[in-house]
Write a protein that holds these residues in place. Structure first.
Motif, short mmCIF file in Angstrom:
data_model
loop_
_atom_site.label_atom_id
_atom_site.label_comp_id
_atom_site.label_asym_id
_atom_site.label_seq_id
_atom_site.Cartn_x
_atom_site.Cartn_y
_atom_site.Cartn_z
N SER A 176 26.82 0.24 21.34
CA SER A 176 27.56 -1.01 21.17
C SER A 176 26.66 -2.18 20.75
O SER A 176 27.15 -3.30 20.60
CB SER A 176 28.26 -1.36 22.48
N ALA A 177 25.37 -1.93 20.55
CA ALA A 177 24.45 -3.04 20.21
C ALA A 177 24.73 -3.56 18.81
O ALA A 177 25.29 -2.86 17.97
CB ALA A 177 23.00 -2.56 20.31
N ARG A 178 24.36 -4.80 18.58
CA ARG A 178 24.45 -5.41 17.25
C ARG A 178 23.08 -5.98 16.91
O ARG A 178 22.48 -6.67 17.75
CB ARG A 178 25.48 -6.54 17.24
N LEU A 179 22.62 -5.70 15.69
CA LEU A 179 21.26 -6.07 15.32
C LEU A 179 21.26 -6.89 14.04
O LEU A 179 21.98 -6.56 13.09
CB LEU A 179 20.40 -4.81 15.10
N GLY A 180 20.44 -7.94 14.02
CA GLY A 180 20.38 -8.74 12.80
C GLY A 180 19.35 -9.85 12.86
O GLY A 180 18.79 -10.14 13.93
N LEU A 181 19.08 -10.42 11.70
CA LEU A 181 18.19 -11.59 11.60
C LEU A 181 19.04 -12.74 11.04
O LEU A 181 19.11 -12.92 9.82
CB LEU A 181 16.99 -11.28 10.69
N PRO A 182 19.73 -13.50 11.93
CA PRO A 182 20.69 -14.52 11.46
C PRO A 182 20.08 -15.88 11.18
O PRO A 182 20.80 -16.88 11.07
CB PRO A 182 21.67 -14.60 12.64
N GLU A 183 18.73 -15.94 11.04
CA GLU A 183 18.08 -17.26 10.94
C GLU A 183 18.57 -18.11 9.78
O GLU A 183 18.58 -19.34 9.88
CB GLU A 183 16.55 -17.08 10.84
N THR A 184 18.96 -17.48 8.64
CA THR A 184 19.40 -18.33 7.52
C THR A 184 20.69 -19.08 7.86
O THR A 184 21.00 -20.09 7.24
CB THR A 184 19.58 -17.53 6.20
N SER A 185 21.43 -18.61 8.88
CA SER A 185 22.62 -19.35 9.31
C SER A 185 22.23 -20.61 10.08
O SER A 185 23.07 -21.46 10.36
CB SER A 185 23.54 -18.47 10.16
N LEU A 186 20.94 -20.70 10.42
CA LEU A 186 20.43 -21.90 11.11
C LEU A 186 19.58 -22.75 10.15
O LEU A 186 18.94 -23.71 10.58
CB LEU A 186 19.55 -21.48 12.30
N GLY A 187 19.51 -22.36 8.88
CA GLY A 187 18.63 -23.07 7.93
C GLY A 187 17.18 -22.68 8.09
O GLY A 187 16.27 -23.44 7.72
N LEU A 188 16.92 -21.50 8.64
CA LEU A 188 15.56 -21.04 8.93
C LEU A 188 15.29 -19.69 8.29
O LEU A 188 16.20 -19.05 7.76
CB LEU A 188 15.41 -20.85 10.45
N ILE A 189 14.05 -19.23 8.41
CA ILE A 189 13.73 -17.83 8.14
C ILE A 189 13.25 -17.21 9.46
O ILE A 189 12.90 -17.93 10.39
CB ILE A 189 12.63 -17.67 7.06
N PRO A 190 13.24 -15.90 9.56
CA PRO A 190 12.66 -15.28 10.75
C PRO A 190 11.21 -15.75 10.88
O PRO A 190 10.49 -15.78 9.88
CB PRO A 190 12.74 -13.78 10.45
N GLY A 191 10.80 -16.10 12.08
CA GLY A 191 9.46 -16.66 12.26
C GLY A 191 8.59 -15.89 13.22
O GLY A 191 7.49 -16.33 13.57
N TYR A 192 9.07 -14.74 13.68
CA TYR A 192 8.25 -13.93 14.59
C TYR A 192 7.98 -12.55 13.99
O TYR A 192 8.09 -11.53 14.66
CB TYR A 192 8.95 -13.81 15.95
N GLY A 193 7.65 -12.55 12.69
CA GLY A 193 7.23 -11.30 12.04
C GLY A 193 8.35 -10.54 11.36
O GLY A 193 8.10 -9.51 10.73
N GLY A 194 9.59 -11.05 11.44
CA GLY A 194 10.74 -10.31 10.93
C GLY A 194 10.74 -10.11 9.43
O GLY A 194 11.19 -9.08 8.93
N THR A 195 10.23 -11.12 8.67
CA THR A 195 10.25 -10.96 7.21
C THR A 195 9.34 -9.81 6.78
O THR A 195 9.54 -9.23 5.71
CB THR A 195 9.79 -12.25 6.48
#
Ligand code: CAA
Length: 256
Positions: A128-147
């Protein structure tokens, strides 16, 4: 041993480290990151611990990301420092640990939460888990190594789609993408992680450290990691960052 905001248990050479901040879906604020740093440092010194399982408390969330309320008022310099400190204290530290870390993803793994799971050496997810990098919805990029780590795990095209759309994957798709190694029903998650740990325990701990070191030589510390920190910081100076974080805190959709 006790660490604030964490629960630690050790059984048959396997440590289980549970992040306990359920009121914020286990979001990573400064205190949780500091505590995790101390726990990872300590676990590396414990010769009787050979494998670490990292999970989140509650059935809803592994980790719902970095703590948005904590950084919403930051400017570019503070944003870049947030990213640099997080990499150094936690994400790069877990990736470089001397023993295997298994992320047991018990619910939402979003933003910094998915980044933490990706810093671990393998991942098992509840169905049932959901996984994603939603930072662009905050006007950001992933900042902890995600890119960097998402591209390594799923390939550039899928990583780009995930980051540009800010959308969440279900566990089955995450497995098909190679983002998680295995998917099990939620009630069997820890059992499955312990099963994987038991397979690891049959083999040499010294060789495990050597595998991690050799694989990391190719995948960790490249120039993209430093660029990510710089660009993450720059996002904090944009109007979209102000709108994205304000919208989240006001519980409304952003208008970009
Ligand atoms: N930071 C701070 N607080 C958070 C949080 C976060 N990342 N995620 C959830 N919370 C808080 C909510 O504000 C809420 O608090 P209150 O009860 O005090 O209002 C509580 O946790 C429960 O959350 P919701 O009411 O939003 O729960 P929901 O079931 O409606 O939605 C969710 C769940 C989809 C996970 C939603 O909480 C969400 O979208 N969270 C944010 C996910 C996100 O954007 N993560 C990326 C963060 S940025 C990042 O990680 C940057 C980086 O790379 C360094």
């Amino acid at each position: 041993m006790e660490f604030p905001h964490l629960h630690l248990s050790i059984d048959q050479r396997v440590a289980t480290l549970t992040i306990e901040r359920p009121e914020a879906l286990n979001a990573l604020n400064k205190a949780v990151i500091q505590s995790l740093h101390q726990a990872v440092e300590w676990l590396d010194t414990q010769s009787e611990v050979r494998v670490v399982i990292l999970t989140g408390s509650g059935a809803k969330s592994f980790v719902a990301g970095a703590d948005i309320a904590e950084f919403a008022s930051f400017g570019p310099k503070e944003g870049e420092a947030l990213s640099e400190t997080g990499h150094r204290l936690l994400f790069d530290r877990v990736a470089a640990a001397q023993k295997p870390y298994i992320a047991a993803i018990n619910g939402y793994a979003l933003g910094g939460g998915l980044e933490l799971a990706m810093a671990c050496h393998v991942r098992i997810s509840s169905s049932s888990a959901r996984l994603g990098l939603p930072e662009t919805s905050l006007g950001l990029i992933p900042g902890y190594g995600g890119t960097q780590r998402l591209v390594q795990l799923v390939g550039k095209g899928r990583a780009m789609e995930m980051m540009l759309s800010a959308s969440m994957l279900d566990a089955e798709t995450a497995e098909r993408y190679g983002l998680v190694n295995q998917v099990v029903e939620g009630e069997h998650l820890l059992e499955a992680a312990q099963g994987m740990a038991a397979k690891f325990l049959k083999n040499s701990g010294q060789a495990h450290s050597a595998v991690i070191q050799a694989v990391n030589a190719a995948t960790e510390g490249g120039p993209g990691f430093a660029e990510e920190q710089r660009i993450f910081g720059a996002c904090f100076g944009t109007t979209d960052f102000a709108e994205g974080t304000t919208a989240f805190l006001e519980k409304r959709k952003p208008s970009f």
